[in-house]
Write an enzyme that holds these catalytic residues in place. Structure first.
Site, PDB file in Angstrom:
ATOM      1  N   ASP A  95       0.885  -1.051  -0.055  1.00 59.38           N
ATOM      2  CA  ASP A  95      -0.029  -0.001   0.044  1.00 59.38           C
ATOM      3  C   ASP A  95       0.821   1.301   0.031  1.00 59.38           C
ATOM      4  O   ASP A  95       1.954   1.140   0.255  1.00 59.38           O
ATOM      5  CB  ASP A  95      -1.055   0.128   1.264  1.00 59.38           C
ATOM      6  CG  ASP A  95      -0.226  -0.448   2.426  1.00 59.38           C
ATOM      7  OD1 ASP A  95       0.936  -0.152   2.640  1.00 59.38           O
ATOM      8  OD2 ASP A  95      -0.962  -0.866   3.460  1.00 59.38           O
ATOM      9  N   ASN A 100      -7.641  -2.886  14.056  1.00 60.53           N
ATOM     10  CA  ASN A 100      -9.248  -2.866  13.757  1.00 60.53           C
ATOM     11  C   ASN A 100      -9.004  -3.994  12.858  1.00 60.53           C
ATOM     12  O   ASN A 100     -10.122  -4.549  12.171  1.00 60.53           O
ATOM     13  CB  ASN A 100      -9.799  -1.831  12.986  1.00 60.53           C
ATOM     14  CG  ASN A 100      -9.203  -1.347  11.725  1.00 60.53           C
ATOM     15  OD1 ASN A 100      -7.959  -2.132  11.127  1.00 60.53           O
ATOM     16  ND2 ASN A 100      -9.738  -0.307  11.024  1.00 60.53           N
ATOM     17  N   HIS A 104      -7.419  -4.795   9.979  1.00 60.91           N
ATOM     18  CA  HIS A 104      -6.977  -4.598   8.588  1.00 60.91           C
ATOM     19  C   HIS A 104      -5.712  -5.267   8.244  1.00 60.91           C
ATOM     20  O   HIS A 104      -4.842  -5.472   8.826  1.00 60.91           O
ATOM     21  CB  HIS A 104      -7.154  -3.186   8.244  1.00 60.91           C
ATOM     22  CG  HIS A 104      -5.779  -2.232   8.648  1.00 60.91           C
ATOM     23  ND1 HIS A 104      -6.090  -0.901   9.008  1.00 60.91           N
ATOM     24  CD2 HIS A 104      -4.512  -2.517   8.857  1.00 60.91           C
ATOM     25  CE1 HIS A 104      -4.758  -0.285   9.258  1.00 60.91           C
ATOM     26  NE2 HIS A 104      -4.028  -1.388   9.297  1.00 60.91           N
ATOM     27  N   GLU A 159      -9.520  -2.084   4.859  1.00 52.80           N
ATOM     28  CA  GLU A 159     -10.323  -1.789   6.414  1.00 52.80           C
ATOM     29  C   GLU A 159     -11.488  -2.635   6.460  1.00 52.80           C
ATOM     30  O   GLU A 159     -11.918  -3.215   5.574  1.00 52.80           O
ATOM     31  CB  GLU A 159     -10.444  -0.121   6.234  1.00 52.80           C
ATOM     32  CG  GLU A 159      -9.517   0.599   6.041  1.00 52.80           C
ATOM     33  CD  GLU A 159      -8.644   0.954   7.266  1.00 52.80           C
ATOM     34  OE1 GLU A 159      -8.727   0.080   8.253  1.00 52.80           O
ATOM     35  OE2 GLU A 159      -8.242   2.017   7.548  1.00 52.80           O
TER      36      GLU A 159
HETATM   37  P1  PGA Z   1       1.993  -1.354  12.674  1.00 48.91           P
HETATM   38  O1  PGA Z   1       1.071  -1.138  11.626  1.00 48.91           O
HETATM   39  O2  PGA Z   1       2.737  -2.186  12.319  1.00 48.91           O
HETATM   40  O3  PGA Z   1       2.402   0.208  12.336  1.00 48.91           O
HETATM   41  O4  PGA Z   1       1.214  -1.544  13.830  1.00 48.91           O
HETATM   42  C1  PGA Z   1       0.207  -2.452  11.172  1.00 48.91           C
HETATM   43  C2  PGA Z   1      -0.668  -2.337  10.029  1.00 48.91           C
HETATM   44  O5  PGA Z   1      -1.420  -1.225  10.069  1.00 48.91           O
HETATM   45  O6  PGA Z   1      -0.979  -2.932   9.019  1.00 48.91           O
END
Ligand code: PGA
Length: 245
Positions: A67, A136, A138, A143
């Protein structure tokens, strides 16, 4: 699915890097789909160490990122293009012609999504996809509500995601939109590795591993994948009901 629990985040990072390195040793021309964020920084550090010790070359490997934020300068300090440069590419022998990330500055996001998805497909899909997980549930920036059939597309980011990723953005929140590879694009990877560390991921991990398989928790859909491993530290595994070794 397989579930491996390590005592520490370092154990998660080392095992993830070994899996990437083994994939590339077996097939130097492998295609990888890789994450950004705070969780995989340790994995990238380990990959750089393996490269410096002479045990890893990425020169023939094709790398796609999951992404990228939309509408920020490509070289913004928080862009994922910059992240990959800083955390991996400037330290190793990856071939710039074989590294790919959605274009944050594209004037035509829909076309960019189609182009990016087609480019992954043209390589035959990823041999290995490494994922983090959002609070959450994702994966990538898919999402809650992302259907299984989704492909690379523009995603409006959840408020909780924008706040969790706020650091480095003047507005006190991450951008409103991102381009993310889709659930189906992830699913077409031959092997999937999900990394999670820390107590703030425990609920999302429990929902993904033991909750209903549902687009409301995108990571739960990975349980339908034939070769998926969750690599967790003890804190990220702490809300699981099952006994973990
Ligand atoms: P993070 O993000 O490793 O910064 O906690 C993980 C994600 O949102 O996929």
């Amino acid at each position: 699915m397989e579930l491996h629990v390590h005592d520490s985040h370092e154990g998660v990072s080392r095992t993830a890097a070994e899996t990437v390195s083994d994939t590339v040793s077996e097939n130097p021309g492998a295609n990888l789909l890789l994450p950004t964020g705070s969780t995989p920084r340790g994995m990238y550090r380990e990959l750089v160490r393996l490269y410096r010790e002479g045990g890893l070359s990425l020169s023939d490997t094709t790398i796609f990122n999951l992404d990228e934020y939309l509408g920020i300068p490509r070289d913004h300090p928080e862009s994922y293009r910059r992240y990959m440069q800083e955390n991996l590419y400037r330290h190793v022998d990856a071939d710039p012609a074989r590294t790919h990330i959605p274009d944050a500055e594209t004037p035509a996001p829909e076309e960019e999504c189609l182009r990016y998805d087609a480019a992954i497909k043209e390589t035959g899909g990823a041999d290995l996809c490494v994922l983090g997980i959002g609070r959450n549930g994702h994966i990538g920036f898919n999402e809650p509500g992302s259907p299984f059939s989704s492909r690379t597309r523009v995603m409006g980011l959840a408020e909780s995601t924008r706040r969790a990723n706020a650091e480095g953005f003047d507005a006190g929140a991450a951008p409103e939109q991102a381009i993310t590879v889709g659930m189906q694009t992830i699913f077409e990877s031959r092997k999937v590795l999900l990394l999670a560390s820390g107590p703030e991921k425990a609920e999302a991990v429990a929902a993904a591993v033991e909750g209903e398989v549902s687009p409301q928790t995108p990571a739960s859909m990975l349980r339908e994948h034939p070769d998926v491993t969750f690599l967790l530290d003890r804190e990220a595994a702490s809300a699981l009901r099952r006994e973990v070794a």
